[in-house]
Design a protein around this motif. Sequence first.
Motif, PDB file in Angstrom:
ATOM      1  N   ALA A  39      23.112  38.865  -8.602  1.00  0.00           N
ATOM      2  CA  ALA A  39      24.013  38.262  -7.614  1.00  0.00           C
ATOM      3  C   ALA A  39      23.514  36.885  -7.216  1.00  0.00           C
ATOM      4  CB  ALA A  39      24.115  39.169  -6.386  1.00  0.00           C
ATOM      5  N   ARG A  40      22.204  36.770  -7.012  1.00  0.00           N
ATOM      6  CA  ARG A  40      21.634  35.456  -6.653  1.00  0.00           C
ATOM      7  C   ARG A  40      21.835  34.467  -7.801  1.00  0.00           C
ATOM      8  NH1 ARG A  40      17.277  38.576  -5.230  1.00  0.00           N
ATOM      9  NH2 ARG A  40      17.513  39.290  -3.094  1.00  0.00           N
ATOM     10  N   ARG A  41      21.604  34.942  -9.028  1.00  0.00           N
ATOM     11  CA  ARG A  41      21.767  34.044 -10.184  1.00  0.00           C
ATOM     12  C   ARG A  41      23.211  33.586 -10.321  1.00  0.00           C
ATOM     13  NH1 ARG A  41      19.690  35.893 -15.939  1.00  0.00           N
ATOM     14  NH2 ARG A  41      21.492  34.599 -16.467  1.00  0.00           N
ATOM     15  N   LEU A  42      24.151  34.518 -10.079  1.00  0.00           N
ATOM     16  CA  LEU A  42      25.567  34.151 -10.194  1.00  0.00           C
ATOM     17  C   LEU A  42      25.937  33.121  -9.129  1.00  0.00           C
ATOM     18  CD1 LEU A  42      28.343  34.434 -11.397  1.00  0.00           C
ATOM     19  CD2 LEU A  42      28.664  36.554 -10.139  1.00  0.00           C
ATOM     20  N   ALA A  43      25.441  33.322  -7.907  1.00  0.00           N
ATOM     21  CA  ALA A  43      25.726  32.357  -6.832  1.00  0.00           C
ATOM     22  C   ALA A  43      25.203  30.971  -7.222  1.00  0.00           C
ATOM     23  CB  ALA A  43      25.105  32.825  -5.524  1.00  0.00           C
ATOM     24  N   ASP A  44      23.975  30.911  -7.744  1.00  0.00           N
ATOM     25  CA  ASP A  44      23.399  29.618  -8.135  1.00  0.00           C
ATOM     26  C   ASP A  44      24.177  28.991  -9.282  1.00  0.00           C
ATOM     27  OD1 ASP A  44      21.510  30.027  -6.242  1.00  0.00           O
ATOM     28  OD2 ASP A  44      19.935  30.675  -7.616  1.00  0.00           O
ATOM     29  N   ALA A  45      24.547  29.836 -10.286  1.00  0.00           N
ATOM     30  CA  ALA A  45      25.261  29.317 -11.455  1.00  0.00           C
ATOM     31  C   ALA A  45      26.612  28.751 -11.044  1.00  0.00           C
ATOM     32  CB  ALA A  45      25.434  30.417 -12.497  1.00  0.00           C
ATOM     33  N   LEU A  46      27.294  29.431 -10.112  1.00  0.00           N
ATOM     34  CA  LEU A  46      28.597  28.950  -9.632  1.00  0.00           C
ATOM     35  C   LEU A  46      28.436  27.597  -8.946  1.00  0.00           C
ATOM     36  CD1 LEU A  46      29.951  32.307  -8.237  1.00  0.00           C
ATOM     37  CD2 LEU A  46      31.160  30.911  -9.903  1.00  0.00           C
ATOM     38  N   THR A  47      27.487  27.526  -8.015  1.00  0.00           N
ATOM     39  CA  THR A  47      27.283  26.292  -7.266  1.00  0.00           C
ATOM     40  C   THR A  47      26.935  25.144  -8.216  1.00  0.00           C
ATOM     41  OG1 THR A  47      26.430  27.660  -5.481  1.00  0.00           O
ATOM     42  CG2 THR A  47      26.015  25.299  -5.323  1.00  0.00           C
TER      43      THR A  47
ATOM     44  N   GLU B  37      37.466  25.895  -5.428  1.00  0.00           N
ATOM     45  CA  GLU B  37      37.299  26.407  -4.074  1.00  0.00           C
ATOM     46  C   GLU B  37      36.921  27.897  -4.133  1.00  0.00           C
ATOM     47  OE1 GLU B  37      36.993  25.368  -1.200  1.00  0.00           O
ATOM     48  OE2 GLU B  37      37.120  27.321  -0.200  1.00  0.00           O
ATOM     49  N   GLY B  38      37.583  28.657  -5.042  1.00  0.00           N
ATOM     50  CA  GLY B  38      37.252  30.076  -5.201  1.00  0.00           C
ATOM     51  C   GLY B  38      35.827  30.266  -5.698  1.00  0.00           C
ATOM     52  N   ALA B  39      35.363  29.376  -6.576  1.00  0.00           N
ATOM     53  CA  ALA B  39      33.996  29.467  -7.086  1.00  0.00           C
ATOM     54  C   ALA B  39      32.999  29.255  -5.944  1.00  0.00           C
ATOM     55  CB  ALA B  39      33.776  28.430  -8.182  1.00  0.00           C
ATOM     56  N   ARG B  40      33.282  28.263  -5.079  1.00  0.00           N
ATOM     57  CA  ARG B  40      32.393  28.013  -3.936  1.00  0.00           C
ATOM     58  C   ARG B  40      32.401  29.213  -2.996  1.00  0.00           C
ATOM     59  NH1 ARG B  40      35.220  23.246  -3.790  1.00  0.00           N
ATOM     60  NH2 ARG B  40      34.219  21.722  -5.148  1.00  0.00           N
ATOM     61  N   ARG B  41      33.595  29.779  -2.768  1.00  0.00           N
ATOM     62  CA  ARG B  41      33.674  30.940  -1.862  1.00  0.00           C
ATOM     63  C   ARG B  41      32.913  32.119  -2.432  1.00  0.00           C
ATOM     64  NH1 ARG B  41      39.381  32.998   0.096  1.00  0.00           N
ATOM     65  NH2 ARG B  41      38.166  34.911   0.047  1.00  0.00           N
ATOM     66  N   LEU B  42      33.026  32.330  -3.742  1.00  0.00           N
ATOM     67  CA  LEU B  42      32.316  33.453  -4.365  1.00  0.00           C
ATOM     68  C   LEU B  42      30.801  33.261  -4.254  1.00  0.00           C
ATOM     69  CD1 LEU B  42      32.233  36.056  -5.932  1.00  0.00           C
ATOM     70  CD2 LEU B  42      32.716  34.811  -8.032  1.00  0.00           C
ATOM     71  N   ALA B  43      30.334  32.022  -4.482  1.00  0.00           N
ATOM     72  CA  ALA B  43      28.899  31.753  -4.368  1.00  0.00           C
ATOM     73  C   ALA B  43      28.417  32.061  -2.947  1.00  0.00           C
ATOM     74  CB  ALA B  43      28.610  30.300  -4.734  1.00  0.00           C
ATOM     75  N   ASP B  44      29.180  31.623  -1.939  1.00  0.00           N
ATOM     76  CA  ASP B  44      28.786  31.873  -0.544  1.00  0.00           C
ATOM     77  C   ASP B  44      28.814  33.365  -0.232  1.00  0.00           C
ATOM     78  OD1 ASP B  44      28.554  29.189  -0.264  1.00  0.00           O
ATOM     79  OD2 ASP B  44      30.459  28.902   0.766  1.00  0.00           O
ATOM     80  N   ALA B  45      29.871  34.060  -0.699  1.00  0.00           N
ATOM     81  CA  ALA B  45      30.001  35.493  -0.409  1.00  0.00           C
ATOM     82  C   ALA B  45      28.855  36.275  -1.028  1.00  0.00           C
ATOM     83  CB  ALA B  45      31.346  36.013  -0.925  1.00  0.00           C
ATOM     84  N   LEU B  46      28.453  35.896  -2.246  1.00  0.00           N
ATOM     85  CA  LEU B  46      27.329  36.578  -2.911  1.00  0.00           C
ATOM     86  C   LEU B  46      26.044  36.382  -2.120  1.00  0.00           C
ATOM     87  CD1 LEU B  46      28.177  35.558  -6.568  1.00  0.00           C
ATOM     88  CD2 LEU B  46      27.857  37.909  -5.821  1.00  0.00           C
ATOM     89  N   THR B  47      25.767  35.116  -1.778  1.00  0.00           N
ATOM     90  CA  THR B  47      24.539  34.818  -1.044  1.00  0.00           C
ATOM     91  C   THR B  47      24.510  35.569   0.282  1.00  0.00           C
ATOM     92  OG1 THR B  47      24.615  32.635  -2.048  1.00  0.00           O
ATOM     93  CG2 THR B  47      23.118  32.923  -0.197  1.00  0.00           C
ATOM     94  N   HIS B  48      25.644  35.534   0.990  1.00  0.00           N
ATOM     95  CA  HIS B  48      25.708  36.177   2.299  1.00  0.00           C
ATOM     96  C   HIS B  48      25.540  37.690   2.173  1.00  0.00           C
ATOM     97  CE1 HIS B  48      26.668  36.968   6.401  1.00  0.00           C
ATOM     98  NE2 HIS B  48      27.778  37.621   6.100  1.00  0.00           N
ATOM     99  N   ALA B  49      26.228  38.294   1.203  1.00  0.00           N
ATOM    100  CA  ALA B  49      26.168  39.755   1.070  1.00  0.00           C
ATOM    101  C   ALA B  49      24.761  40.205   0.697  1.00  0.00           C
ATOM    102  CB  ALA B  49      27.184  40.232   0.026  1.00  0.00           C
TER     103      ALA B  49
END
Lengths: 195, 195
Positions: A39-47, B37-49
Amino acid sequence: MAEAALEGLVDALRRLPGVGQKSAQRMAFHLLQHDREGARRLADALTHAVQAMRHCARCHTFTENEVCSTCSDARRNARLLCVVETPADQAALERSNSYRGLYFVLMGRISPLDGLGVDDIGAAELLARASDGVVDEVILATGFTAEGEVTAHALGQALKARGLKVTRLARGVPAGSELEYVDLGTLAHALGDRR
Amino acid sequence: MAEAALEGLVDALRRLPGVGQKSAQRMAFHLLQHDREGARRLADALTHAVQAMRHCARCHTFTENEVCSTCSDARRNARLLCVVETPADQAALERSNSYRGLYFVLMGRISPLDGLGVDDIGAAELLARASDGVVDEVILATGFTAEGEVTAHALGQALKARGLKVTRLARGVPAGSELEYVDLGTLAHALGDRR
């Protein structure tokens, strides 16, 4: 589920193409239970991808540079320009190892139902790119679907009006097919284009 | 694809359950082309969760608090404890609106092929939870698959050894079924448990 962080994650995953409520829940549970590192890797890859990726100035595909690696490859035949719908289509043609020219990636196709017309697929950029004085054949490799055919027809007309040679991928019987199971339209084309 | 940021994103998406190379590519192209925008939201949601979600101290499901909202609900019947495999199974039972007891979420099931034994699904925590002196019936609501049955059997034995009343969800013909199309095992159970 009364947990805001979990609901937010499921909602964000649902925005992915082909992912509904149940798949999104399954993905969220999997990441939280078994793969928090993933999940962390996916968040970083997206950003990182959102920040780094832009469109190639020549062929419109995704790249981190001004011009993509394919367009900057001097060993390629700059007189051939192959028009595809998506980077995935381009990758498929590359895997066939039978084309050494350049590409133009439309990043879509004409689709009246989705409100996408000829201006939304970079037709003007394609015309400018193909009129650079070097390209002398444009190969239309959009899909053989209704939308891909409409796209090829519209682009072909515009390119021919500029005096460019325009070709289309051959239609015919796919490798490994038994004639009995090939659809009639394909058989008719294969007969008409026999060689 | 010679682009590192794009390859990294595709690789990270492939770690999601049920997502292969082609789906991951399609998701990456979709996010970059149509939904940054969806990619940024997904990255934030992953990090937060990943930061916020942990396991409920009583039932083991995901929660942002020490104890989840279901376990802290005083209106629920604390004498009934329903054992399910996943939060999704719990959500399905909740939607049926026919159970007002508490839950214990195993977050898995016994699965020898995946190397998951009875210790990996929180059996010790379940035994401790069920022996709190309040619970007097444990309902085993694991799936009616081979792995779910093995899990129910193993947990049932351990719970009975502690003197707890153990029940299992009824087997039978699902609502809306025509008998002709119901499998033989289910029909045999429905006959045996007729009422």
